[in-house]
Design an enzyme around this catalytic site. Structure first.
Site, PDB file in Angstrom:
ATOM      1  N   LYS A  50       0.828  -1.211   0.000  1.00  0.00           N
ATOM      2  CA  LYS A  50       0.000   0.000   0.000  1.00  0.00           C
ATOM      3  C   LYS A  50       0.862   1.262   0.000  1.00  0.00           C
ATOM      4  O   LYS A  50       0.611   2.188  -0.766  1.00  0.00           O
ATOM      5  CB  LYS A  50      -0.909   0.037   1.233  1.00  0.00           C
ATOM      6  CG  LYS A  50      -1.948  -1.047   1.314  1.00  0.00           C
ATOM      7  CD  LYS A  50      -2.905  -0.803   2.473  1.00  0.00           C
ATOM      8  CE  LYS A  50      -2.204  -0.648   3.811  1.00  0.00           C
ATOM      9  NZ  LYS A  50      -1.450  -1.857   4.219  1.00  0.00           N
ATOM     10  N   THR A  51       1.857   1.288   0.874  1.00  0.00           N
ATOM     11  CA  THR A  51       2.678   2.490   0.994  1.00  0.00           C
ATOM     12  C   THR A  51       3.487   2.731  -0.272  1.00  0.00           C
ATOM     13  O   THR A  51       3.576   3.867  -0.750  1.00  0.00           O
ATOM     14  CB  THR A  51       3.608   2.377   2.215  1.00  0.00           C
ATOM     15  OG1 THR A  51       2.816   2.283   3.407  1.00  0.00           O
ATOM     16  CG2 THR A  51       4.516   3.586   2.323  1.00  0.00           C
ATOM     17  N   ASP A 110      -1.593   5.423   8.705  1.00  0.00           N
ATOM     18  CA  ASP A 110      -1.195   4.099   9.191  1.00  0.00           C
ATOM     19  C   ASP A 110      -0.224   4.279  10.354  1.00  0.00           C
ATOM     20  O   ASP A 110       0.809   4.941  10.198  1.00  0.00           O
ATOM     21  CB  ASP A 110      -0.525   3.321   8.058  1.00  0.00           C
ATOM     22  CG  ASP A 110      -0.188   1.886   8.430  1.00  0.00           C
ATOM     23  OD1 ASP A 110      -0.273   1.537   9.631  1.00  0.00           O
ATOM     24  OD2 ASP A 110       0.165   1.114   7.528  1.00  0.00           O
TER      25      ASP A 110
END
Length: 397
Positions: free
Chosen positions: A32-33, A56
């Site tokens: 995701k990052t 997050d």
């Protein structure tokens, strides 16, 4: 008319100038990052100003950009229009619903949830929803062309996106606490030495209702907000992606793009069915135990010993065989993983390819960190390639 699969890239997302909020989410550990940072870097090529926010708690965007960020927007090294910030672990304190428009410093230190602990029990999750509301109110006031959200794993993300509904229920519940609100305000007045009226409190509630309404409208406007799901071709990730897609549809939040990360593609363009080693050869390779590689690579002459031509030939044959066995083991692992991924890629294609831009990203040979690698990853997101699904095995006669 025959249905057509949508193009497998994020090109349309990058070319939609009206988008203001882009959420990137999925199961933990799927990239995701990396995806959100690459999306932000790609947008910085065409947008006037871009902000990436990490919600997050793991805060990996500092690792991705190899630069430390804080809870205030910081210019990313190598850019003049890309900023990043990480909401720190105290964000519930930072963004809690403080009564900051009340007349004294003592009053400002009180929050709605500390005044009405019963509300926490009556509406579970309301404290987190209040924090999200304050966060999104801050985001709404930011003057960036587009904001990318690097979200926490799926469960936390779903709570963030659902906070307008939860908060609306909580605010309705407040009407049942009228007597308690009056008592709480009397206590607050006694502590602060001020005279805070019920209408001051009501004004704060009305402001919060307005924020909730405006954020919901922004969430549900596909020209303003979209969600990019990230997954890998494995069971749990595909399962969570479907859960996320269903919840986004329920919340009426646009989701048109699914990035499938860490995909194994055919090596060197060779078709898989043409390079599978025979099962008998793999079995024999598993059974063999040639001499240690160090012995085979070091000729006896290097140790001051003599070696006949026959011994040299035997040693070289063993060395070649040892290399064959290693290659076969790697190939066996590769084909096993390709077959496993192919099953889930087929599921992803069947579920999403006609309604979503499904973007397969090849497994990267090295960790994606630093501007150069993130920009290369962004180029992969912008380009189109088919899902590498294995052809069905031939049926037995």
């Amino acid at each position: 008319m025959e249905d057509l699969e949508l193009e497998g890239s994020l090109k349309e997302l990058f070319e939609t100038p009206s988008l203001r909020w882009i959420f990137v989410g999925g199961k933990g550990g799927v990239g995701k990052t990396t995806t959100s940072c690459a999306v932000a870097a790609q947008l910085a090529k065409t947008r006037e100003s871009v902000l990436i926010i990490s919600t997050d708690p793991a805060h990996n965007i500092s690792d991705a950009f190899t630069q430390k960020f804080s809870n205030t927007p910081t210019l990313v090294n190598g850019f003049d229009n890309l900023y990043a910030m990480e909401i720190d672990s105290r964000y519930q304190e930072t963004f809690d619903f403080k009564m900051s428009n009340l007349p004294s410093a003592e009053a400002a230190s009180f929050s709605l949830t500390s005044l009405l602990p019963e509300m926490l029990q009556a509406v579970p999750g309301i404290d987190e929803a209040l924090s999200f509301a304050e966060l999104m109110q801050n985001v709404q006031s930011m003057k960036y062309s587009v904001i990318v959200f690097d979200t926490a794993p799926t469960g936390h993300t779903l709570r963030l996106l659902a906070f307008p509904d939860l908060l609306e229920r909580g605010l309705k519940k407040l009407s049942t606490f009228k007597d308690k609100i009056q008592s709480a305000l009397q206590m607050l007045n006694a502590v602060s030495g001020q005279q805070i009226q019920e209408q001051d409190f009501a004004a704060k509630i009305e402001n919060l209702k307005a924020v909730t309404t405006s954020v919901r409208e922004a969430f549900q406007d596909p020209a303003h907000t979209t969600f990019v799901c990230v997954c890998i071709p494995e069971f749990l990730s595909v399962y969570e992606t479907e859960r996320l897609v269903q919840e986004l549809a329920k919340q009426k939040i646009d989701c048109s793009n699914i990035v499938v990360n860490q995909v194994l593609f055919p090596v060197g363009g060779v078709q898989d069915e043409g390079c599978r080693p025979p099962a008998s050869l793999l079995a024999s390779a598993d059974a063999e135990t040639p001499a240690p590689l160090e012995e085979l690579l070091a000729p006896p002459a290097a140790r001051g010993e003599k070696e006949t031509a026959q011994e040299e030939n035997a040693r070289l044959r063993q060395l070649i065989r040892r290399m064959q066995i290693r290659l076969l083991a790697l190939e066996k692992s590769y084909h096993s993983r390709r077959a496993m991924q192919s099953r889930y890629l087929q599921q992803i294609q069947d579920l999403y390819s006609f309604d979503f831009h499904v973007v397969p990203i090849p497994q990267q040979p090295e960790e994606v960190r630093g501007i150069e690698r993130l920009l290369r990853f962004g180029d992969l997101l912008s380009s189109c390639r088919p899902l590498p699904i294995l052809p069905p095995a031939p049926s037995s006669p």
